[in-house]
Scaffold this motif. Structure first.
Motif, PDB file in Angstrom:
ATOM      1  N   ALA A 166       0.862  -0.919   0.268  1.00  0.00           N
ATOM      2  CA  ALA A 166       0.001  -0.309  -0.124  1.00  0.00           C
ATOM      3  C   ALA A 166       0.226   1.166   0.100  1.00  0.00           C
ATOM      4  CB  ALA A 166      -1.117   0.357   0.890  1.00  0.00           C
ATOM      5  N   GLU A 167       0.628   2.474  -0.816  1.00  0.00           N
ATOM      6  CA  GLU A 167       0.811   3.795  -1.029  1.00  0.00           C
ATOM      7  C   GLU A 167       1.050   4.626   0.307  1.00  0.00           C
ATOM      8  OE1 GLU A 167       3.606   4.523  -2.805  1.00  0.00           O
ATOM      9  OE2 GLU A 167       3.625   2.083  -4.206  1.00  0.00           O
ATOM     10  N   PHE A 168      -0.312   3.916   0.380  1.00  0.00           N
ATOM     11  CA  PHE A 168      -0.994   5.264   1.544  1.00  0.00           C
ATOM     12  C   PHE A 168      -1.398   4.218   2.655  1.00  0.00           C
ATOM     13  CE2 PHE A 168      -3.871   8.954   2.966  1.00  0.00           C
ATOM     14  CZ  PHE A 168      -3.020   9.708   2.988  1.00  0.00           C
ATOM     15  N   ILE A 169      -1.126   5.547   4.011  1.00  0.00           N
ATOM     16  CA  ILE A 169      -1.804   5.016   5.418  1.00  0.00           C
ATOM     17  C   ILE A 169      -2.848   4.440   5.563  1.00  0.00           C
ATOM     18  CG2 ILE A 169      -2.027   7.397   6.404  1.00  0.00           C
ATOM     19  CD1 ILE A 169      -0.348   5.831   9.152  1.00  0.00           C
ATOM     20  N   LEU A 170      -3.464   5.066   4.615  1.00  0.00           N
ATOM     21  CA  LEU A 170      -5.020   4.635   5.144  1.00  0.00           C
ATOM     22  C   LEU A 170      -5.020   3.473   4.377  1.00  0.00           C
ATOM     23  CD1 LEU A 170      -6.887   8.340   4.939  1.00  0.00           C
ATOM     24  CD2 LEU A 170      -6.682   6.350   6.861  1.00  0.00           C
ATOM     25  N   GLU A 214       3.395  12.277   8.559  1.00  0.00           N
ATOM     26  CA  GLU A 214       2.489  11.520   7.370  1.00  0.00           C
ATOM     27  C   GLU A 214       1.740  10.330   8.032  1.00  0.00           C
ATOM     28  OE1 GLU A 214       4.956   7.356   5.654  1.00  0.00           O
ATOM     29  OE2 GLU A 214       6.361   8.824   6.411  1.00  0.00           O
ATOM     30  N   THR A 215       1.909  10.449   9.300  1.00  0.00           N
ATOM     31  CA  THR A 215       1.242   9.580   9.975  1.00  0.00           C
ATOM     32  C   THR A 215      -0.304  10.066   9.994  1.00  0.00           C
ATOM     33  OG1 THR A 215       2.909   8.365  10.474  1.00  0.00           O
ATOM     34  CG2 THR A 215       1.032   8.007  11.213  1.00  0.00           C
ATOM     35  N   TRP A 216       0.437  11.629  10.728  1.00  0.00           N
ATOM     36  CA  TRP A 216      -1.808  12.139  11.410  1.00  0.00           C
ATOM     37  C   TRP A 216      -1.888  13.016  10.621  1.00  0.00           C
ATOM     38  CZ3 TRP A 216       0.713  12.124  16.442  1.00  0.00           C
ATOM     39  CH2 TRP A 216       0.477  10.660  17.371  1.00  0.00           C
ATOM     40  N   PHE A 217      -1.366  14.107  10.476  1.00  0.00           N
ATOM     41  CA  PHE A 217      -1.478  14.635   9.901  1.00  0.00           C
ATOM     42  C   PHE A 217      -1.544  14.958   7.970  1.00  0.00           C
ATOM     43  CE2 PHE A 217       0.286  16.949  12.631  1.00  0.00           C
ATOM     44  CZ  PHE A 217      -0.518  18.325  13.792  1.00  0.00           C
ATOM     45  N   MET A 218      -1.334  14.019   6.909  1.00  0.00           N
ATOM     46  CA  MET A 218      -1.093  13.958   6.002  1.00  0.00           C
ATOM     47  C   MET A 218      -2.604  13.015   5.695  1.00  0.00           C
ATOM     48  SD  MET A 218       1.131  12.346   2.723  1.00  0.00           S
ATOM     49  CE  MET A 218       0.537  12.975   1.253  1.00  0.00           C
ATOM     50  N   PRO A 219      -2.637  12.156   6.498  1.00  0.00           N
ATOM     51  CA  PRO A 219      -4.896  11.553   6.373  1.00  0.00           C
ATOM     52  C   PRO A 219      -5.579  12.601   6.527  1.00  0.00           C
ATOM     53  CG  PRO A 219      -2.665   9.818   7.701  1.00  0.00           C
ATOM     54  CD  PRO A 219      -2.360  11.652   7.567  1.00  0.00           C
ATOM     55  N   ILE A 225      -5.461  16.019   6.138  1.00  0.00           N
ATOM     56  CA  ILE A 225      -5.967  16.811   5.557  1.00  0.00           C
ATOM     57  C   ILE A 225      -6.971  16.051   4.417  1.00  0.00           C
ATOM     58  CG2 ILE A 225      -4.566  18.017   3.275  1.00  0.00           C
ATOM     59  CD1 ILE A 225      -2.241  18.160   5.584  1.00  0.00           C
ATOM     60  N   VAL A 226      -5.646  14.583   4.077  1.00  0.00           N
ATOM     61  CA  VAL A 226      -6.863  13.989   2.801  1.00  0.00           C
ATOM     62  C   VAL A 226      -8.523  13.844   2.928  1.00  0.00           C
ATOM     63  CG1 VAL A 226      -7.050  11.962   1.624  1.00  0.00           C
ATOM     64  CG2 VAL A 226      -4.825  12.837   1.788  1.00  0.00           C
ATOM     65  N   VAL A 227      -8.704  13.042   4.417  1.00  0.00           N
ATOM     66  CA  VAL A 227     -10.064  13.069   4.876  1.00  0.00           C
ATOM     67  C   VAL A 227     -10.494  14.608   4.814  1.00  0.00           C
ATOM     68  CG1 VAL A 227     -11.134  12.347   6.318  1.00  0.00           C
ATOM     69  CG2 VAL A 227      -9.386  11.344   6.578  1.00  0.00           C
ATOM     70  N   GLY A 260      -3.663   9.900  -6.387  1.00  0.00           N
ATOM     71  CA  GLY A 260      -3.500  10.781  -6.302  1.00  0.00           C
ATOM     72  C   GLY A 260      -1.777  11.848  -6.116  1.00  0.00           C
ATOM     73  N   LEU A 261      -1.606  10.939  -4.938  1.00  0.00           N
ATOM     74  CA  LEU A 261      -0.879  11.986  -4.066  1.00  0.00           C
ATOM     75  C   LEU A 261       0.785  11.782  -4.675  1.00  0.00           C
ATOM     76  CD1 LEU A 261      -2.769  12.591  -0.377  1.00  0.00           C
ATOM     77  CD2 LEU A 261      -2.321  14.220  -2.989  1.00  0.00           C
ATOM     78  N   PRO A 262       1.456  12.417  -3.885  1.00  0.00           N
ATOM     79  CA  PRO A 262       3.287  11.742  -4.922  1.00  0.00           C
ATOM     80  C   PRO A 262       3.712  11.633  -3.278  1.00  0.00           C
ATOM     81  CG  PRO A 262       2.843  14.139  -4.399  1.00  0.00           C
ATOM     82  CD  PRO A 262       1.361  12.850  -4.343  1.00  0.00           C
ATOM     83  N   THR A 263       3.316  10.245  -3.327  1.00  0.00           N
ATOM     84  CA  THR A 263       3.735   9.486  -1.658  1.00  0.00           C
ATOM     85  C   THR A 263       5.404   9.108  -1.980  1.00  0.00           C
ATOM     86  OG1 THR A 263       3.182   7.393  -2.020  1.00  0.00           O
ATOM     87  CG2 THR A 263       1.407   9.021  -1.244  1.00  0.00           C
ATOM     88  N   GLY A 264       5.295   8.854  -2.748  1.00  0.00           N
ATOM     89  CA  GLY A 264       7.177   8.052  -3.348  1.00  0.00           C
ATOM     90  C   GLY A 264       8.249   9.080  -2.167  1.00  0.00           C
ATOM     91  N   PRO A 265       8.371  10.040  -2.615  1.00  0.00           N
ATOM     92  CA  PRO A 265       8.507  10.972  -1.896  1.00  0.00           C
ATOM     93  C   PRO A 265       9.138  10.789  -0.220  1.00  0.00           C
ATOM     94  CG  PRO A 265       7.747  12.388  -3.256  1.00  0.00           C
ATOM     95  CD  PRO A 265       7.357  11.303  -3.310  1.00  0.00           C
TER      96      PRO A 265
END
Length: 392
Positions: free
Chosen positions: A35-39, A92-97, A99-101, A109-114
Motif C-alpha cells: 500500500a502506498e498510503f497509510i489509510l 506522514e502518519t497523522w496530518f497528511m491523512p 488533510i486527505v480526509v 493521486g498524491l505523490p507519496t514516493g518522496p
C-alpha cells in the motif's frame, strides 16, 4: 519528573529497544506492504505506524522537558535531529491523512514516493544504538583515525596491481588459453584484483597458466604467486595490523574519556555541594569533607587518595583555596591506571621534593628545640656537674 525519567536507564534502554523494533518493522514493511498510503494499510501495519509515532513523540517531549533551560534543547544536535524525524513522522502518519480526509482528495493521486524515501531517514536512529555500545564507537573512530594509513596501503596495492599487470600482460597476453584474463592491461588488473588480492578464483587462473606448458606460462605462474604474496598476504595483513593498532589506541583514548566523564559526574557534584561560599573554590577542610564522602567512589575509580592529598597540600601551602577545576585536574592526575607522562613524572618529583623539604624543616625545628632545651638544662646545673657525671 521529566528530568528523572529522561535520565533513567529503563527509559533509555526502552527507547533503544523501540528503535531496534522500528528498524525491523521497516524491513518487514518494505518487503510485504504494497500500500502506498497509510489509510490503505492493513491493520497490523496501521497499528505499528501509529505506535511508533506515539512513542517517539512522547520520547522527544520528555527529552525536551528534561532540559533545565528549554533553549538548551536547540543547542543539542541529536535532539534537533530526532525532533526533525518525529516531525516528518507525525506529518506522514497523522496530518497528511487528516488533510486527505478533510479535503476529500483522492489519495491515489498524491505523490507519496518522496515521503516513503524520507522514511529511510528513520534508520539513522540506529546511530543512537551504536552510540550506546562503546565498542562500535571505538571501531568507527579507529577506522576514521586510520583512514590515512588505509589510503596509503590501498595506494600501494594499486601500484602493485599496475606494475604486475604490465609484467603479466607482456608475458602471457599472446596465449589464447588465458586471453580472457590477460589480453589487455585493464583486464589483467581486474584479474589481479579479483583473483590475486581478493582470492576469488586463484586456483583456476594458476591452473590455466600452469597448463600452458611453456616458459612464458611458468614465468606467469611465478609472477602471479609473487603478486599474491605481496598484495594479499603482506600488504593486506599489514593493513589489518595497522587497523588493530589504531583501534587499540583509540580504545584507550575512549576509556580515558569515559573515566574522565564518570569522574566528573561523580565528584563534581560533591565539590559543588561542599562549596559553602558558592565561589567555585574549596579550602583544605572542605576538600577533606569531599574525600570522606566520596571515599568509595574514588576507590572504584582507582584514584590514589594519598598522592592526591600530597599534591593538594603542596598547593594549599601557598594559597588558602583552590578552584574546582584545579581540584578536578588533580583527581584526574591521581588515577592509578593511566599511562605515565613526562608531566606526571615532573609532578611526582615536585611532590617528593616538597615532602623532603617539609621533613627537613621539621627535623631542623626539632633539632633547634632540642638544642635549646639542652642548653637550658646545662645552664641550670650546679658547677662541677660534668665531673660528677664522669665519676658516676
Amino acid at each position: 519528573n521529566a528530568e528523572y525519567m529522561g535520565r533513567h536507564d529503563n527509559f533509555i534502554n526502552g527507547t533503544l529497544g523501540v528503535i531496534c523494533l522500528n528498524a525491523i518493522y521497516m524491513g518487514v514493511d518494505a518487503d510485504n506492504n504494497d500500500a502506498e498510503f497509510i489509510l490503505d494499510y492493513a491493520l497490523p501495519y496501521f497499528f505499528c505506524e501509529n505506535f511508533f509515532c506515539v512513542y517517539f513523540t512522547i520520547e522527544v517531549c520528555i527529552r525536551f522537558l528534561a532540559f533545565a533551560k528549554k533553549r538548551d534543547a536547540f543547542k543539542d544536535t541529536w535532539f534537533k535531529f530526532d525532533s526533525l524525524l518525529v516531525t516528518l513522522m507525525v506529518f506522514e502518519t497523522w496530518f497528511m491523512p487528516l488533510i486527505v480526509v478533510l479535503a476529500a482528495v483522492d489519495a491515489e493521486g498524491l505523490p507519496t514516493g518522496p515521503l516513503r524515501l524520507l522514511r529511510l531517514l528513520r534508520l539513522s536512529r540506529l546511530v543512537r544504538l551504536a552510540r550506546s555500545i562503546p565498542e562500535l564507537v571505538t571501531m568507527v573512530k579507529g577506522m576514521l583515525v586510520a583512514s590515512r594509513a588505509v589510503g596509503a596501503s590501498l595506494l600501494m596495492v594499486v601500484m602493485l596491481v599496475y606494475v604486475f599487470a604490465i609484467l603479466l600482460h607482456m608475458t602471457v597476453s599472446s596465449e589464447p588459453t588465458v586471453s580472457s584474463h590477460f589480453s589487455t592491461i585493464p583486464l589483467t588488473m581486474w584479474t589481479l584484483v579479483m583473483d590475486g588480492t581478493f582470492m576469488d578464483s586463484t586456483g583456476n587462473v594458476l591452473a590455466k597458466l600452469r597448463d600452458l606448458g611453456t616458459f612464458d606460462g611458468a614465468c606467469g605462474v611465478v609472477i602471479f604467486l609473487i603478486f599474491m604474496m605481496l598484495s594479499a598476504m603482506t600488504v593486506m595483513n599489514m593493513l589489518i595490523g595497522v587497523l588493530c593498532e589504531v583501534v587499540s589506541a583509540v580504545s584507550q583514548g575512549e576509556k580515558d574519556e569515559r573515566d574522565i566523564r564518570d569522574l566528573k559526574q561523580a565528584i563534581l557534584g560533591e565539590l559543588h555541594k561542599h562549596d559553602i561560599e558558592n565561589d567555585g573554590q574549596l579550602g583544605r577542610e572542605e576538600l577533606e569533607h569531599v574525600l570522606q564522602d566520596a571515599e568509595e567512589r574514588l576507590a572504584d575509580m582507582k584514584i590514589d587518595v594519598g598522592y592526591f592529598r600530597t599534591t593538594a597540600n603542596m598547593r594549599y601551602a601557598y594559597v588558602d583555596q583552590l578552584p574546582v577545576q584545579t581540584i578536578m585536574e588533580l583527581f584526574l592526575n591521581s588515577r592509578g591506571d593511566i599511562p605515565v607522562s613526562m608531566q606526571e613524572l615532573i609532578d611526582v618529583m615536585r611532590a617528593t621534593l616538597w615532602q623532603t623539604r617539609l621533613a627537613l624543616d621539621d627535623a631542623t625545628r626539632k633539632h633547634a628545640t632540642l638544642s635549646e632545651k639542652l642548653t637550658q638544662c646545662t645552664m641550670e646545673q650546679p658547677p662541677g656537674w660534668r665531673k660528677e657525671l664522669i665519676l658516676v
